[in-house]
Each structure stands twice: as C-alpha cells, then as structure tokens.
Design a protein around this motif. Structure first.
Motif, PDB file in Angstrom:
ATOM      1  N   UNK A 379     -33.633  28.920 -60.513  1.00  0.00           N
ATOM      2  CA  UNK A 379     -33.665  27.611 -61.154  1.00  0.00           C
ATOM      3  C   UNK A 379     -32.251  27.078 -61.391  1.00  0.00           C
ATOM      4  N   UNK A 380     -32.116  25.772 -61.626  1.00  0.00           N
ATOM      5  CA  UNK A 380     -30.802  25.216 -61.978  1.00  0.00           C
ATOM      6  C   UNK A 380     -30.204  25.860 -63.224  1.00  0.00           C
ATOM      7  N   UNK A 381     -31.040  26.196 -64.211  1.00  0.00           N
ATOM      8  CA  UNK A 381     -30.510  26.832 -65.424  1.00  0.00           C
ATOM      9  C   UNK A 381     -29.943  28.211 -65.108  1.00  0.00           C
ATOM     10  N   UNK A 438     -27.932  21.568 -67.951  1.00  0.00           N
ATOM     11  CA  UNK A 438     -27.225  21.543 -69.228  1.00  0.00           C
ATOM     12  C   UNK A 438     -28.109  20.976 -70.338  1.00  0.00           C
ATOM     13  N   UNK A 439     -28.947  20.011 -69.979  1.00  0.00           N
ATOM     14  CA  UNK A 439     -29.877  19.444 -70.963  1.00  0.00           C
ATOM     15  C   UNK A 439     -30.867  20.501 -71.436  1.00  0.00           C
ATOM     16  N   UNK A 444     -26.859  26.244 -76.033  1.00  0.00           N
ATOM     17  CA  UNK A 444     -26.219  27.434 -75.478  1.00  0.00           C
ATOM     18  C   UNK A 444     -24.854  27.109 -74.871  1.00  0.00           C
ATOM     19  N   UNK A 445     -24.642  25.853 -74.532  1.00  0.00           N
ATOM     20  CA  UNK A 445     -23.401  25.438 -73.875  1.00  0.00           C
ATOM     21  C   UNK A 445     -22.677  24.433 -74.757  1.00  0.00           C
ATOM     22  N   UNK A 446     -21.401  24.662 -74.962  1.00  0.00           N
ATOM     23  CA  UNK A 446     -20.567  23.767 -75.758  1.00  0.00           C
ATOM     24  C   UNK A 446     -19.792  22.849 -74.811  1.00  0.00           C
TER      25      UNK A 446
END
Length: 748
Positions: A379-381, A438-439, A444-446
C-alpha cells in the motif's frame, strides 16, 4: 530464476483500467459482477440453503462423542453416560451458528455504513473474484465446502470477508471466532451471521470432550457443503507481518478428508490488508509492554461516536486478494507421494501416524501463508512508512520523499511484489500517492512547513506504530535483506583485506540468519521434507545441511542484487564462485558503506532492528547466567529484557527503537529455547512451591575455566550482523548497574 523485466511487464499489463478492480461498497459494481459471474448475492446467497441447525444437533451422535459417552458409562455407569451426552449437547449449543436472512440484511447495512464512513473502498481484483465464483459454482455442484483461510490484522477482518462474500453471492461462510467475541447483543448478532464461538484454549477438565465436539461440528458443516472460515495465524498480527501458523483447527478440517468421511473440500488463502489499521495504537501499547487487553469488539464498537463525527475515508482503502483455490484431497495425495519418495519415508501415513499428520498440517499451513504473502499488495502507507524509517537523517524533504517512494514502488515490482490499486495506474502521480498516504498516517508523521520545501519526519514516539506499515512490505524483500546483512558483516569484518567473499561462505551465513529469524518471517519453502530442523550443539553448526528451498531463495535474491548493481558474482573462488566486494571498496573512498548502494542500505535496514532484538536477548542471558539470577516464567523474563532493551535504546547504546519491541524479544527467547541454548526447568521456589525457571542448557554451561564461552561466542556471532558492529559497544562495556536494575538479583 526470477526475471525482473518480466515481472514489470506483467504488472504493467495488469494496470489497464479501473475494470481490473471491483469495489464491493459500490452496489452498481456488485450487480455488474453478478451478471458477469452468473451469481446472485443478498437473499439469493447459497449460504441460506444450508441446514445450519441440523449440523449442531447431530454432534451428540458423532462416533467420537459416542465413544466418550461409552467410556464414561464404563467408569461411572449409565448416569455418567447421560451426563456426558448432555454436556456434549450443551457444548454443541455453544458452537451452533447460522446465517439468517433478516440478520444478514441488517448486519450488511450496518457494515456498509461503517465501511463507507471509515474507508474509501473495499477493493478486490475482478479476475480473482471471477475465478472464485467459478470455484464456488463447482463446489456447490459437488456438494463441497470452501475453506477460507485469511490473514488476520484487524477485528473487522471478520466482517470484511463475511460482508463481501454475502453481497457477491459466493456463499457466506461459518466463521470460527474466539469465545471472547461472544458479547451481549453483539455475540448473538454475529452468531446469526455465521459465527461459531470456540475457546481460546482447549485445555481443561473437559478438554477431550470439547475437542471431540468441535471436530464433530466442523465435520458436520463440511458434510453439508457449508463454507468455513478461520484464521491460520490464530490471533491478530500486532507487527504487520504474518504470524507463524496454528494448526489445530486446520487439523479438524483435514481430518474428515484424510479419513474419507468427506470426499473433498477446497482451500482458498485470503489476504486482507489496509491502508490504515484502526488498532495500531493499541498494538503499539502491547508491544511496548502494556498489559494485553482481552480481545473483543468493544474497542471497535466504542468508537461509534467518532464514527458518526469523523470525516469519511480516514483510513484509506481495504484490500482483499484471493490466492488460487485448491483441492484439499489433491494436496494430501501429492504430499503423501512426495514424502514416500524420500528415503526411509516409504511408510509415511498421516492417517494413522500423528507425527506424519503434523508434518502434513505444517506444510499445508505454510503453503497457505506463502500464498497470502504472494498475492498481498503493498500500500502507499507501507511505501511512505518504509521510506521514513529507512531515512538516516532527522527528516526528509518533499521532493526526496516523492522520489524515494517512486523508487521503492519500482523495487517492489522488480522483486516480484504487487502494488495496491491506488498506485497501479500510470495516471496516478506519485505526489498524489504520497499525500494520500500522509493523510492516512496522520499523527505518525510530523510535517515542517514554512521552509524552502516541506520536510517530513517520524513524529516523536511513533517509530513503533510506523514500523507496522513497513512490516507490511518486508516479505517482498526478506531474502535480499538477509543476503545484504550477511554481506555487510563480511565487509565490516574484512574491510580492505580482500576483494571478494566466497559464495558458499555467504550461503552458510544466510542459513545462520534464516534459522535465527525463522519465527519472524514466512520464508518460501518453510515446511521442508525433513520437518523441523534438529537442535544444534553450537552456533557454528547452524550453517550446515542447507535445504534446497533456502538455496533457491538465495540464488533468486542474489540475482536481483546483481541486477540492481549491489554486487557482482565472480566465477573465481574455491567453493563454487565468489561475490565481489569491489563496489564496497570504491564506496569506501567516497565515505563508507552508506555510499555503496542505496538499495543495499535500504535492504539492510529492513532486518537490522530484528538482529538487534535477538542480540539483546543474548546480552540479557549473559548477564542473567553470569550473575546467577533466577528468572521465573517466560512473561517476566521478556518483561525484564524489554526494560533492559528500552533503557539501552534511550541511552543511545542501541540504535533502533523497534529493537525493544516485546514480540521479537519473546520470539528470540523461544528460538533460543528451541535451538537448545536455554530451557525452562521445573524447580522448587523459596516457599517450597513448584516454579519454572530459565536455565542454560548443559552444552552451553562449559567447565569452570571456560564457563559461558559458547554463549559469548554465539552473542558475538549475532552481534557481528549488527550495523557497524565493530564500532558499537558490547554488553561488557555497558554500565553494569543498568542490567542490575533491569534483572534484579533474585536467587532461589
């Protein structure tokens, strides 16, 4: 050998149009599938033709149950027989499931509402569905069952497959569910949608009767041609990787076929995976050492208020992929023929010999898991999470993130993996894929804005949760990752001393690492003809007797590494050729092995955290045994080791946060027990109570003058595969008080 160009061509040809996929949440697409496949879903689903009640009622007349009743009569007379029969009937009542029209309609509508609020789509590959529809028609004509064996990553796996199969008209199955899901209201609703509840453990005073009842019930379902579903892994994966298989229920499914009571059944491996998994936060808490909460649907249902309030599509897509269905009878016959062709196995008989049956079940279970890995898509994630975790700096700029995600996508395809629907079409820009991922990843991501370009980094404390997504693609690269970790060790040990490393020596080290990490991954060919490997007397012997499957995996991985330019293969060498280290020596002039090849560094980073975990357990064992500390029970042992590991991570002695995860530490301890290094021995506690304590096996104790020498050698061997191991401190250089605080000084 794998041809990378043919893989790319295959996948490019797959990505022709949206018609390649079907979204089960789109009712128009589902109706179109009915017409194309010649099936009817909803109220016309074939599951309504099954006499579910009769399957439960006839359990008490099953020969195994009757035999136990007769045994009870012999011991305690007619009353004991009646009591046993009544107990069997009560246990059968606990199991009994059904698929009832009005409840199926209600649950389907409820599930559709939830899926549409949380996910963008429930995506299938159309050709796989058409193949499954043909198998479903064939099975119905023959009166055979289809046994679905899906992966297990979320509580909603139960609902995903049931909802989809019922709507697609493919025969909603009976579902083996843990008794902890038999909750008030919810339990009854699920039972009327096919769930039958089984105990998490079959031990207890009535274990023999309970096992007979469950076996009889499953047999009754198979004789009626009812489809069945259960999870080969048993519980949910907290790490994102497939778990090692459990073969209890699989044995109950295969028994009627083995014994000729049921002529055949069809087995279908299923991969269910998500762009975003709702439970990852709770998984991380458990992996960090928090008490595991009892599995239930409460956690999911408790989010009802958020379900109504949150924006739609928070978690991206759900993806379901089916492996080719196959005949259980044909698999059994083929396996028996293969085994009997092996010297000294001419009498292989899984019907009458328990050991032979266990070998058959293990081979089948691993085959199913290999098929699940084979059809799973990345997956993209998973792409974005992997790139972020493999980034050496504090953060990564937007352009670099997009480029690396695009590069990684190509490497997945080149290595024989699949990409999810979201990234299968040429019209999809990588930037859009990254933004979507990212959405879904959210907190989890800054993200740092107001700079020359946006910079992304892992949010504080989120390494564990993000590693879940990386682990969803690690199976694609695992064989290459092990080879590169071995090569990293070789170049670190030899430095500039030699231009090449013997191919056979690399293969031996690959064998060592593969056996060390066998509980972590489902390797191709995991179930070998020889069964479980023998316990070695020492670490040096782990490289011997290399199986054919491992050699094939090694050759395929090496070919991919050569194609990528990571290494060259030389015809020279004393043991069948060598692997050149010239690229490494050229990289040394540029500043070190990080400049060797970006693919090399990436592959090593897929496996270095696990090697760190396995080394940490050995470092813990050295401290425990050198100081005569007694550890009672596996759970306390792992808890102490995790405290030790987490402290070293935060002090900077250990590089990878994930190395302190509870799961690999526990698996490492179990592996060292299985390999004959430690054992759990019964002893007497301080109060005279029986306890089970951790002990070093006699072969590893040694004499007084060289005590623990072999354990030290093994720890050094595992440490040699760590990143830059010669520049890192060993356990003897860590502050002694850290280990003392972690393990205490308790003695019996």
């Amino acid at each position: 050998m794998l041809d990378p160009s043919s893989v790319s061509a295959e996948h490019d040809s797959d990505a022709v149009s949206e018609d390649h996929y079907l979204n089960v949440l789109d009712e128009e697409e589902v109706k179109g599938f009915w017409e194309q496949a010649g099936v009817r879903g909803g109220k016309d689903d074939p599951c309504f033709d099954i006499d579910w009640d009769a399957a439960g009622k006839e359990v008490v007349t099953h020969p195994k149950v009757k035999e136990l009743c007769e045994a009870a009569a012999a011991r305690g007379g007619p009353r004991a027989a009646v009591a046993t029969r009544q107990k069997a009937a009560a246990l059968a009542g606990e199991l009994a499931a059904s698929v009832e029209m009005r409840f199926a309609h209600f649950t389907s509508a409820l599930a559709r509402f939830g899926f549409q609020r949380l996910y963008s789509g429930l995506i299938f590959e159309r050709e796989q569905l058409l193949s499954l529809a043909r198998l479903s028609v064939r099975a119905r004509e023959e009166g055979r069952s289809i046994v679905y064996l899906p992966s297990h990553k979320s509580h909603i796996d139960y609902i995903v497959l049931q909802f989809s199969l019922w709507n697609l008209g493919l025969g909603a199955p009976a579902i083996a569910a843990g008794e902890n899901l038999n909750l008030p209201v919810v339990g009854g609703l699920l039972r009327r949608n096919g769930a039958f509840y089984i105990r998490r453990s079959f031990s207890g005073p009535d274990s023999e009767l309970y096992t007979a009842v469950v076996s009889a019930y499953i047999e009754a379902l198979l004789r009626r041609g009812a489809n069945v579903k259960f999870f080969t892994e048993g519980g949910r994966s907290r790490s994102g990787k497939l778990l090692q298989p459990k073969i209890g229920l699989l044995g109950m499914v295969l028994d009627p076929v083995l014994n000729g009571i049921v002529e055949n059944a069809y087995i279908v491996p299923v991969s269910i995976y998500y762009d975003g998994v709702m439970e990852t936060e709770s998984y991380v808490r458990e992996l960090l050492g928090s008490k595991k909460r009892k599995e239930s649907l409460i956690g999911v249902l408790g989010q009802g208020k958020h379900l109504l309030a949150m924006r739609r599509s928070r978690f991206g897509n759900i993806h379901v992929r089916f492996g080719p269905g196959f005949s259980a009878r044909s698999y059994i016959d083929n396996h028996i023929a293969v085994q009997r062709a092996v010297p000294n196995r001419a009498n292989f008989n899984p019907v009458n010999t328990i050991a032979d049956k266990q070998l058959l079940l293990k081979a089948l279970a691993y085959h199913v898991l290999e098929e699940i890995n084979r059809v799973s898509s990345v997956t993209p994630t998973a792409l974005v999470g992997t790139v972020l975790l493999c980034t050496l700096g504090r953060g990564i700029g937007r352009r670099s993130l997009i480029n690396k995600v695009d590069w990684l996508r190509g490497e997945v395809v080149r290595s024989g993996g699949h990409m999810s629907r979201f990234y299968d079409f040429p019209g999809e820009l990588t930037a859009e894929v990254v933004d979507s991922a990212l959405t879904v990843l959210g907190k989890l991501v800054q993200t740092f804005t107001g700079l020359v370009e946006p910079v992304y980094c892992i949010a504080p404390g989120m390494h564990f949760e993000l590693s879940y997504y990386r682990n969803m693609c690690v199976h694609v690269f695992i064989h290459q990752a092990i080879v590169t970790a071995v090569l990293h060790r070789a170049v670190q040990m030899h430095r500039q001393d030699q231009e090449q490393v013997e191919r056979a020596d690399v293969m031996s080290d690959v064998r060592f690492l593969s056996r060390l990490l066998k509980r972590e991954f489902v390797f191709s060919g995991s179930a070998t003809a020889s069964g479980s490997p023998p316990k070695p007397a020492s670490g040096e012997q782990w490289g011997q007797d290399i199986p054919l499957a491992l050699m094939r995996n090694f050759e395929s991985a090496l070919e991919l590494l050569v194609a990528e330019g990571v290494v060259d293969v030389c015809e020279t060498g004393s043991k069948g050729g060598a692997i050149s280290l010239k690229q490494y020596h050229r990289a040394q002039e540029m500043g070190g092995y990080d400049h060797w090849n970006k693919h090399f560094t990436f592959l090593c980073s897929m496996i270095w955290p696990l090697i760190e975990s396995y080394w940490l357990v050995l470092a813990s064992l050295l401290y425990i045994f050198r100081n005569g500390i007694v550890i009672i029970g596996e759970k306390p042992a792992v808890s102490h080791m995790q405290s030790f590991a987490k402290t070293l991570v935060h002090m900077g002695h250990v590089q990878y946060n994930e190395a302190a995860s509870e799961e690999p530490l526990r698996k490492a301890l179990q592996t060292y027990s299985e390999l004959g290094i430690v054992r759990w021995a019964r002893r007497t506690g301080n109060q005279g109570e029986p306890v089970v304590a951790l002990e070093l096996e006699p072969e590893y104790r040694g004499a007084e003058d060289d005590k623990f020498r072999r354990l030290v050698q093994l720890a050094d061997e595992v440490a040699s595969y760590r990143r830059c191991w010669r520049e890192q401190e060993g356990p003897e250089e860590y502050p002694d008080y850290i280990a003392r605080l972690a393990f205490g000084v308790s003695r019996l």
